[in-house]
Design a protein around this motif. Sequence first.
Motif, PDB file in Angstrom:
ATOM      1  N   PHE A   1     -16.655  41.561  33.575  1.00 14.34           N
ATOM      2  CA  PHE A   1     -16.826  40.189  34.043  1.00 14.34           C
ATOM      3  C   PHE A   1     -16.563  40.049  35.545  1.00 14.34           C
ATOM      4  N   ARG A   2     -15.957  41.035  36.154  1.00 13.26           N
ATOM      5  CA  ARG A   2     -15.715  40.942  37.599  1.00 13.26           C
ATOM      6  C   ARG A   2     -16.995  41.178  38.394  1.00 13.26           C
ATOM      7  N   VAL A   3     -17.864  42.092  37.916  1.00  7.20           N
ATOM      8  CA  VAL A   3     -19.048  42.440  38.705  1.00  7.20           C
ATOM      9  C   VAL A   3     -20.360  42.197  37.975  1.00  7.20           C
ATOM     10  N   GLY A   4     -20.311  41.860  36.682  1.00  4.38           N
ATOM     11  CA  GLY A   4     -21.529  41.560  35.951  1.00  4.38           C
ATOM     12  C   GLY A   4     -22.286  42.791  35.502  1.00  4.38           C
ATOM     13  N   PRO A   5     -23.612  42.724  35.436  1.00  2.35           N
ATOM     14  CA  PRO A   5     -24.422  43.819  34.879  1.00  2.35           C
ATOM     15  C   PRO A   5     -24.415  45.107  35.697  1.00  2.35           C
ATOM     16  N   SER A   6     -23.775  45.120  36.844  1.00  2.00           N
ATOM     17  CA  SER A   6     -23.645  46.383  37.585  1.00  2.00           C
ATOM     18  C   SER A   6     -22.485  47.227  37.074  1.00  2.00           C
ATOM     19  N   TYR A   7     -21.721  46.715  36.095  1.00  2.00           N
ATOM     20  CA  TYR A   7     -20.571  47.460  35.577  1.00  2.00           C
ATOM     21  C   TYR A   7     -21.058  48.677  34.786  1.00  2.00           C
ATOM     22  N   PRO A   8     -20.549  49.867  35.099  1.00  2.00           N
ATOM     23  CA  PRO A   8     -21.062  51.090  34.467  1.00  2.00           C
ATOM     24  C   PRO A   8     -20.468  51.345  33.087  1.00  2.00           C
ATOM     25  N   LEU A   9     -21.242  52.024  32.249  1.00  2.00           N
ATOM     26  CA  LEU A   9     -20.741  52.569  30.987  1.00  2.00           C
ATOM     27  C   LEU A   9     -20.418  54.034  31.235  1.00  2.00           C
ATOM     28  N   VAL A  10     -19.147  54.375  31.149  1.00  2.00           N
ATOM     29  CA  VAL A  10     -18.679  55.695  31.571  1.00  2.00           C
ATOM     30  C   VAL A  10     -18.388  56.557  30.341  1.00  2.00           C
ATOM     31  N   PHE A  11     -19.033  57.679  30.269  1.00  2.00           N
ATOM     32  CA  PHE A  11     -18.821  58.640  29.184  1.00  2.00           C
ATOM     33  C   PHE A  11     -17.498  59.368  29.417  1.00  2.00           C
ATOM     34  N   PRO A  12     -16.775  59.721  28.345  1.00  2.00           N
ATOM     35  CA  PRO A  12     -15.497  60.430  28.514  1.00  2.00           C
ATOM     36  C   PRO A  12     -15.651  61.656  29.416  1.00  2.00           C
TER      37      PRO A  12
ATOM     38  N   LEU B   1     -15.374  59.789  19.166  1.00  2.00           N
ATOM     39  CA  LEU B   1     -16.231  60.912  19.555  1.00  2.00           C
ATOM     40  C   LEU B   1     -15.748  62.230  18.955  1.00  2.00           C
ATOM     41  N   ARG B   2     -14.462  62.459  18.936  1.00  2.00           N
ATOM     42  CA  ARG B   2     -13.942  63.735  18.409  1.00  2.00           C
ATOM     43  C   ARG B   2     -14.088  63.806  16.882  1.00  2.00           C
ATOM     44  N   GLU B   3     -13.852  62.667  16.214  1.00  2.00           N
ATOM     45  CA  GLU B   3     -13.868  62.664  14.747  1.00  2.00           C
ATOM     46  C   GLU B   3     -15.289  62.643  14.191  1.00  2.00           C
ATOM     47  N   LYS B   4     -16.160  61.873  14.818  1.00  2.00           N
ATOM     48  CA  LYS B   4     -17.543  61.715  14.319  1.00  2.00           C
ATOM     49  C   LYS B   4     -18.518  61.912  15.458  1.00  2.00           C
ATOM     50  N   PRO B   5     -18.636  63.111  15.988  1.00  5.16           N
ATOM     51  CA  PRO B   5     -19.442  63.318  17.202  1.00  5.16           C
ATOM     52  C   PRO B   5     -20.905  62.937  17.035  1.00  5.16           C
ATOM     53  N   ALA B   6     -21.537  63.339  15.962  1.00  7.56           N
ATOM     54  CA  ALA B   6     -22.969  63.073  15.804  1.00  7.56           C
ATOM     55  C   ALA B   6     -23.239  61.579  15.698  1.00  7.56           C
ATOM     56  N   GLU B   7     -22.482  60.914  14.818  1.00 14.87           N
ATOM     57  CA  GLU B   7     -22.671  59.472  14.647  1.00 14.87           C
ATOM     58  C   GLU B   7     -22.353  58.727  15.935  1.00 14.87           C
ATOM     59  N   THR B   8     -21.288  59.162  16.618  1.00 17.87           N
ATOM     60  CA  THR B   8     -20.876  58.477  17.839  1.00 17.87           C
ATOM     61  C   THR B   8     -21.916  58.629  18.934  1.00 17.87           C
ATOM     62  N   LEU B   9     -22.445  59.824  19.113  1.00 18.77           N
ATOM     63  CA  LEU B   9     -23.447  60.036  20.152  1.00 18.77           C
ATOM     64  C   LEU B   9     -24.699  59.203  19.888  1.00 18.77           C
ATOM     65  N   ALA B  10     -25.083  59.105  18.629  1.00 16.72           N
ATOM     66  CA  ALA B  10     -26.236  58.269  18.290  1.00 16.72           C
ATOM     67  C   ALA B  10     -25.954  56.799  18.610  1.00 16.72           C
ATOM     68  N   ALA B  11     -24.736  56.369  18.303  1.00 18.07           N
ATOM     69  CA  ALA B  11     -24.355  54.985  18.609  1.00 18.07           C
ATOM     70  C   ALA B  11     -24.339  54.741  20.110  1.00 18.07           C
ATOM     71  N   LEU B  12     -23.802  55.710  20.875  1.00 19.75           N
ATOM     72  CA  LEU B  12     -23.754  55.560  22.335  1.00 19.75           C
ATOM     73  C   LEU B  12     -25.159  55.481  22.921  1.00 19.75           C
ATOM     74  N   GLU B  13     -26.063  56.295  22.397  1.00 21.41           N
ATOM     75  CA  GLU B  13     -27.440  56.248  22.897  1.00 21.41           C
ATOM     76  C   GLU B  13     -28.079  54.887  22.620  1.00 21.41           C
ATOM     77  N   LYS B  14     -27.813  54.324  21.461  1.00 17.90           N
ATOM     78  CA  LYS B  14     -28.356  53.014  21.122  1.00 17.90           C
ATOM     79  C   LYS B  14     -27.778  51.931  22.020  1.00 17.90           C
ATOM     80  N   ILE B  15     -26.458  51.963  22.203  1.00 16.51           N
ATOM     81  CA  ILE B  15     -25.802  50.983  23.084  1.00 16.51           C
ATOM     82  C   ILE B  15     -26.321  51.139  24.511  1.00 16.51           C
ATOM     83  N   GLY B  16     -26.413  52.368  24.965  1.00 24.41           N
ATOM     84  CA  GLY B  16     -26.866  52.634  26.331  1.00 24.41           C
ATOM     85  C   GLY B  16     -28.274  52.127  26.578  1.00 24.41           C
ATOM     86  N   ARG B  17     -29.179  52.349  25.631  1.00 24.41           N
ATOM     87  CA  ARG B  17     -30.550  51.868  25.801  1.00 24.41           C
ATOM     88  C   ARG B  17     -30.591  50.335  25.850  1.00 24.41           C
TER      89      ARG B  17
END
Length: 699
Positions: A516-527, A621-637
Amino acid sequence: MLKKMGPERNFEFRKRLNEVHIPRRVNKTLKAGPDETEITGDWRIVVPADASDFVYRAAQDLQDYFARSMELALLLKKDDAARSPARSIVYRPASAAAPRKARSYRLTVTPDRVEIDASDERGVAQGGYYLEDLMNLRSAPFLKREVLTRSPVFSPRMTHSGWAIDQFPDAHLNAIAHAGMDAILLFIESGTDQTRSGYVDTEDLALRAAGYGIDLYFYPLLPCEKHPSDPGAEEYYEQLYGSLIRKCPHAGGIVFVGESCSFPTRDPHTCGRAWWEPVKDPDDRRPLNGFYPSEDYPEWLEMVKKVTRKYNPGLDIVFWSYNWGWAPDEARLALIRRLPPDITLEATFEMFEPVRHPAGEIGADSDLSIPVADYSTVLAGPGHYFRTEAEEAHRLGLKLYAMSNTGGDTWDIGVIGYEPIPYRWKMRVDALLEAHREWNLTGLMESHHYGWVPSFVSELIKEAYWTGGMDFEFHIRAIAERDFGPGMSEALNAWRLWSDAFAFYTPASADQYGPFRVGPSYPLVFPGETAEPPLPFTRFGGRIVNFTYPVPDPGETRKQLLSLRRMEILMEEGCRCMRRLPEELPRPEEAGRIAALGEFILCTVRTAIHTKEWHLACLELREKPAETLAALEKIGRAELENAHSAIPFAEIDSRIGFEPRSNYMGDREHIEWKLTHLQNTLESVIPQYKHSLQSNKEK
């Protein structure tokens, strides 16, 4: 409508800020009503024969308004007001017919005469500005025949610059005065004249501001290194603060806040270290100096009084308790009881109070409670912290101010000029007026360094802060009709929905100092990644943004996510109203900028939602890597699409994406940086992570 609006270059919004009187506001098809007086080109403006430069300049301002906005050339003349002919607008400062309160006036409109009888020169100027307000609302030089007596409820009304940090061109001072504000705030970083924008001739600024009926208040960022009882303390404080007023004796006041003037307190409740000093004992959890209501602040204030008021006996010394509103009541109130009786106490109106949503309201399995981390409209106020300090100040007879943010902006969203949520602002204003009645709240700080810009919200708030003002519902409908014409109902519905949406804002520190400080320029940072955006225009920038989003309590973050989804729905419904506006509007550019602002806020809410979803997913990510990566890709898109859609809205109004202290942090350049960063995460970082997981399996 928005498709027809071309992009603005960065900083182009300043052209609008410099244009106090908007050209050609008159609608020449309108006719005066039977109870209205029409000002025509054969009228004149009359000031006393011995009028001061201030009064004459105020009359010239009205003359300029008629020429630019109403397309009428009125003569301006110095004369005996009693002998002035018919068809005159007469300025009478220091009139016996006016209320006695400073800046007050009586406005009398008859068929062939308009008279402004004022308590003082500033009052007669405000009377002229109010004539402009009335004619702007009517879109014509028509004035209702009536007698109005008006007095300001609050003074000072302080604001930082919305033009640029610590920069106040004359046009911006004039706009601030027209908005009913009567004080400006200037940061001092070192010496007597070094501000956050560099050197400023402070006495010149004080005198220029006074020419518009505005006082200068210093906001020193000058840490103290001596206790007032130390040897040589008086000479030290003379150099630190006394020299500031010696060089600028026309300053109206000086505001002190703990974090900015931290001194080496001897209160055992603190750790004895200022925030800029190295850690002495990592196990010492006591508050830093400046972040606790230390028992020796009264001694410090007596020293400050001694070295400053010898140069200006009437200097308003404002002591702001912002940094310890969290502290126990006993400690805060004990300090207030020992404050010098001739200083002013300031408290923040809504902070530290929890915002609560019942589970059923947001669809959660338990209630949500979030303390307001920093300035926000999510609660109208007052909070417990303000209420307890106001009650004690009133009992003691201390002068009381509030940090109210009623310039129209807060830290809810850090890169917009104002929040277009008028019904929410009305709740804040009503609460402040009640605090005036109950505890004699007399002054306001109306913005922090995000400053102030003119808007329909500031029109509404100005009117509410004067006695004799018009009803809020009548006023907002008149503004909507003026600016949106046949789209008036859609605009009102949008404003109501947006106002309702902000009830579900999440004022958590992670959000207010994050997406909320910078709006849509805020990055999504991967671990394991880092993200530092380009900040070519600022030396401050990312220091007020945390690009590593924390999730200390996943359960609470999930409930916050539900609240934000409710906010998103209401913001979207409001934006749909604006999208239905007809093509032909009375003020299409202004209407377009309001619509674009709503769309940008909607994009910002979605960025905050995606940020929470992203970082909640990363926890698995550590417990469910495959499911998590798929979720991250969906959120990222989804966020790629959302952030990209925000760019045209930021370009329609170049004030979007800008914050005076940090300059641009949410404009096209910064959003495109975020898009590049996120694209790389989706196309390179995550595939590499998948590959490494597969390689490890094969081993």
